[in-house]
Design a protein around this motif. Structure first.
Motif, PDB file in Angstrom:
ATOM      1  N   UNK A  27      83.341  -1.770 -76.874  1.00 51.88           N
ATOM      2  CA  UNK A  27      83.830  -2.492 -75.696  1.00 51.88           C
ATOM      3  C   UNK A  27      84.215  -1.515 -74.590  1.00 51.88           C
ATOM      4  N   UNK A  28      84.916  -0.448 -74.948  1.00 51.54           N
ATOM      5  CA  UNK A  28      85.257   0.572 -73.944  1.00 51.54           C
ATOM      6  C   UNK A  28      83.986   1.112 -73.285  1.00 51.54           C
ATOM      7  N   UNK A  29      83.005   1.468 -74.103  1.00 49.59           N
ATOM      8  CA  UNK A  29      81.761   2.045 -73.570  1.00 49.59           C
ATOM      9  C   UNK A  29      81.081   1.083 -72.604  1.00 49.59           C
ATOM     10  N   UNK A  30      81.065  -0.200 -72.950  1.00 47.36           N
ATOM     11  CA  UNK A  30      80.431  -1.199 -72.089  1.00 47.36           C
ATOM     12  C   UNK A  30      81.202  -1.360 -70.781  1.00 47.36           C
ATOM     13  N   UNK A  31      82.519  -1.471 -70.857  1.00 49.42           N
ATOM     14  CA  UNK A  31      83.312  -1.628 -69.639  1.00 49.42           C
ATOM     15  C   UNK A  31      83.086  -0.456 -68.684  1.00 49.42           C
ATOM     16  N   UNK A  32      83.108   0.754 -69.211  1.00 48.44           N
ATOM     17  CA  UNK A  32      82.979   1.915 -68.331  1.00 48.44           C
ATOM     18  C   UNK A  32      81.553   2.093 -67.796  1.00 48.44           C
ATOM     19  N   UNK A  33      80.567   1.532 -68.482  1.00 43.16           N
ATOM     20  CA  UNK A  33      79.193   1.635 -67.988  1.00 43.16           C
ATOM     21  C   UNK A  33      78.839   0.529 -67.009  1.00 43.16           C
ATOM     22  N   UNK A  34      79.279  -0.691 -67.281  1.00 41.53           N
ATOM     23  CA  UNK A  34      78.773  -1.834 -66.530  1.00 41.53           C
ATOM     24  C   UNK A  34      79.734  -2.409 -65.492  1.00 41.53           C
ATOM     25  N   UNK A  35      81.002  -2.120 -65.579  1.00 41.51           N
ATOM     26  CA  UNK A  35      81.944  -2.696 -64.615  1.00 41.51           C
ATOM     27  C   UNK A  35      81.744  -2.098 -63.226  1.00 41.51           C
ATOM     28  N   UNK A  36      81.753  -2.948 -62.225  1.00 39.12           N
ATOM     29  CA  UNK A  36      81.616  -2.494 -60.833  1.00 39.12           C
ATOM     30  C   UNK A  36      82.986  -2.290 -60.196  1.00 39.12           C
ATOM     31  N   UNK A  37      84.036  -2.367 -60.994  1.00 38.65           N
ATOM     32  CA  UNK A  37      85.417  -2.252 -60.533  1.00 38.65           C
ATOM     33  C   UNK A  37      86.113  -1.230 -61.424  1.00 38.65           C
ATOM     34  N   UNK A  38      87.233  -0.663 -60.997  1.00 39.30           N
ATOM     35  CA  UNK A  38      87.959   0.314 -61.816  1.00 39.30           C
ATOM     36  C   UNK A  38      88.441  -0.315 -63.128  1.00 39.30           C
ATOM     37  N   UNK A  39      88.380   0.478 -64.192  1.00 43.54           N
ATOM     38  CA  UNK A  39      88.795   0.021 -65.519  1.00 43.54           C
ATOM     39  C   UNK A  39      89.747   1.048 -66.134  1.00 43.54           C
TER      40      UNK A  39
END
Length: 290
Positions: A138-150
């Motif tokens: 989940x971390x890997x996906x958020x940091x790759x695909x999110x267009x906003x800061x995570x």
């Protein structure tokens, strides 16, 4: 005042987070499956939906939010869907991650010990991964695909009198009943955080300018041997401990083979001051023992 969406938020540190946000005057909406009682008045909006029902989940999250907290994401599939839903709808996401992203190898864990930015992504749902691997993915996906800061907040085991998992309660109850518990290594050290402090850090992470993974833990660590000594002192009884596999003896939820704790140095350098574990753990054990 900010518009804030909280996925989860009816129990334990999630509840405390919502209470902090509303007390500060923010407009809060929580998202739950509706299986737990909502402990808030009408000043907290409630969206009832199962995020695993993708069509319903997408339809339910049609608004705009300044800030989003996700306390209930356990797989890369869930993370990817949320990235898509929140495209152009939020300014920041705080994801509740875990110490379980790190291997139990006896070394004090720093954020760089798990690098989600270069981790191989394997899509799937909760049933396809262990808890720790689901959070890593989940971390890997958020940091790759999110267009906003995570921000990925890596908590150790969260403690508190209201802990619905009752992991610390398990030990006090076993000792009081004079029942045996199974461990692997009594000298293994662990780190913990109090639920109120976890909520405080989540709030701070949302309103600060930090991004990326951050450990969030009370300072210091305690061996399981010393933790059980606190329980013995609080109960006035001696713990019955076995280090051998025995199906007739329940295994402690803290049964680990090596040290498994982390440092909050990165977060403290960014401006958050954590408590000392030793300043509150004995009192908490005493309260739970009563």
């Amino acid at each position: 005042m900010k518009k804030i969406l909280v996925l989860g938020g009816t129990r334990f540190f999630g509840k405390k987070l919502v209470e902090r946000l509303t007390k500060a005057g923010h407009e809060v909406t929580i998202v739950t499956r509706g299986k737990s009682e909502v402990p808030f008045d009408s000043h907290v909006s409630h969206i009832k939906v199962d995020r695993l029902d993708e069509a319903a989940f997408r339809g339910a999250l049609e608004g705009q939010w300044d800030l989003v907290y996700d306390n209930i994401c356990y797989s890369p599939n869930e993370a990817k869907v949320l990235c898509e839903i929140l495209e152009g709808k939020t300014q920041k996401l705080i994801f509740t991650s875990t110490l379980s992203t790190y291997e139990i190898d006896g070394r004090v864990k720093k954020e760089e010990d798990f690098d989600p930015f270069h981790y191989e992504i394997k899509m799937g749902d909760q049933t396809e991964f262990s808890y720790g691997e689901g959070k890593r993915q989940a971390e890997a996906v958020f940091f790759k695909y999110a267009s906003f800061p995570v921000v990925a907040v890596r908590f150790p085991i969260v403690m508190g009198e209201e802990d619905y998992t009752r992991r610390l309660h398990f030990h006090t109850e076993k000792v009081k009943k004079e029942e045996a518990m199974s461990f692997i290594n009594m000298d293994a050290k662990m780190s913990f955080i109090l639920a109120a402090e976890a909520a405080e850090f989540l709030e701070w992470a949302g309103f600060s300018d930090i991004e990326g993974p951050f450990n969030a833990t009370a300072k210091g660590a305690i061996s399981l041997r010393d933790l059980l000594s606190l329980v013995e002192k609080a109960t006035g009884k001696q713990a019955i401990i076995t280090l051998e596999e025995d199906n007739a003896v329940e295994k402690s939820p803290y049964a680990i083979p090596n040290d498994w704790y982390m440092t909050p140095e990165k977060a403290e350098k960014a401006g958050f001051e954590f408590s000392e574990l030793s300043s509150w753990l004995p009192e908490l054990v005493a309260k739970i023992a009563k």
